[in-house]
Design an enzyme around this catalytic site. Structure first.
Site, PDB file in Angstrom:
ATOM      1  N   LYS A  64       0.863  -1.188   0.000  1.00  0.00           N
ATOM      2  CA  LYS A  64       0.000   0.000   0.000  1.00  0.00           C
ATOM      3  C   LYS A  64       0.899   1.238   0.000  1.00  0.00           C
ATOM      4  CE  LYS A  64       1.022   1.220   4.411  1.00  0.00           C
ATOM      5  NZ  LYS A  64       1.761   2.443   4.780  1.00  0.00           N
ATOM      6  N   ASP A  97      -1.517  -1.228  10.779  1.00  0.00           N
ATOM      7  CA  ASP A  97      -1.852  -1.272   9.352  1.00  0.00           C
ATOM      8  C   ASP A  97      -2.607  -2.536   8.953  1.00  0.00           C
ATOM      9  OD1 ASP A  97      -0.602   1.129   8.917  1.00  0.00           O
ATOM     10  OD2 ASP A  97       1.181   0.287   7.969  1.00  0.00           O
TER      11      ASP A  97
END
Length: 276
Positions: free
Chosen positions: A8, A132
């Site tokens: 990401k 995350d």
């Protein structure tokens, strides 16, 4: 079973304030990209975990994937498995590779052993593994707040843009980056910016609060971002706490060739087609 956990990037990262539990409240936009590890597991008589690709400075028994397996094994009495993880996403780069590995494995073991763990429960388990990790359960563009584990979907389609990620082969410790960065409460709301401003204007309004600290210690990372802009990027930034940086380019526009800095690794990627 073969999995391909993807990385990401963070579009903006506002460090708002320090919490009483020692963590920080943040606001960031997280977007999945098409840079992937590969993780395979097969039935085995004994547990085994091996790796290849980018080197991991951690023992197999301490790898986050091993932690995922042990958490579920303790509750559901899973059979032994043999794992192999090929790291194509560098660690300590702000790309979320380890978090993706953990969350993808969590979902895969749930399906493989038919554990019937709900999506909400998967996110709760993931949040205990890392801030995350919950993002990669749904793996779609989100506004992340609190420690990064509170997620709100955002309609952000970047599939018409090209992405270049540069990893300077520097490991930035996230705890160190937080410790040396100054929280700033007064910030433009990221959701409003990406909703109201074209990407060509993001440079004026969107910042990553880790950059000032990281640039002071690693000026070569700042130089990479400058070179991405010189090469035609319409937006460039460090992702997470670094050390990787990225540039967003118009897909069909001819840009100046990017000269890769010494010892750096270049990834030409794209945004995953996950439009909400």
């Amino acid at each position: 079973m073969l999995l391909f956990p993807n990385a990401k990037i963070n579009i903006g990262l506002n460090i708002l304030n320090k919490r009483t539990d020692g963590y920080h409240n943040i606001e960031t936009i997280m977007v999945p990209i098409n840079l992937k590890d590969s993780l395979e597991f097969i039935p085995s008589k004994i547990f085994k975990f091996t790796t290849s690709g980018f080197k991991l400075d951690i023992a197999p028994e301490n790898n986050i994937c091993t932690k995922v397996y042990n958490i579920l094994k303790a509750k559901y009495k899973l059979q032994a498995l043999s794992f192999h993880l090929h790291k194509a996403i560098p660690s300590g780069a702000g790309l979320g590779g380890s978090s993706a590995d953990a969350s993808f494995l969590l979902k895969a073991l749930n399906n493989y052993f038919k554990l019937s763990i709900t999506n909400s429960e998967l996110k709760n388990i993931a949040s205990d593994l890392g801030s995350d990790c919950p993002f990669f359960i749904d793996n779609k563009p989100c506004i992340a707040t609190s420690k990064g584990e509170i997620l709100e979907s955002i309609n952000l389609d970047l599939t018409n843009y090209k992405l270049i990620v540069i990893y300077p082969q520097i490991h930035v410790n996230t705890a160190w980056a937080y410790k040396n960065s100054k929280p700033q409460n007064k910030k433009n709301n990221l959701r409003n910016i990406v909703k109201s401003e074209p990407i060509t204007n993001w440079r004026k309004f969107i910042t990553n609060d880790f950059e000032e600290t990281v640039f002071n210690f690693y000026p070569e990372i700042k130089e990479i971002i400058n070179k991405l802009y010189e090469s035609g990027a319409i937006f460039a930034s460090m992702t997470g706490s670094g050390s990787a940086s990225y540039g967003i380019f118009e897909k069909n526009k001819k840009n100046k060739k990017f000269i890769i800095p010494k010892n750096a690794v270049k990834f030409e990627s794209c945004f995953l087609k996950t439009i909400l």
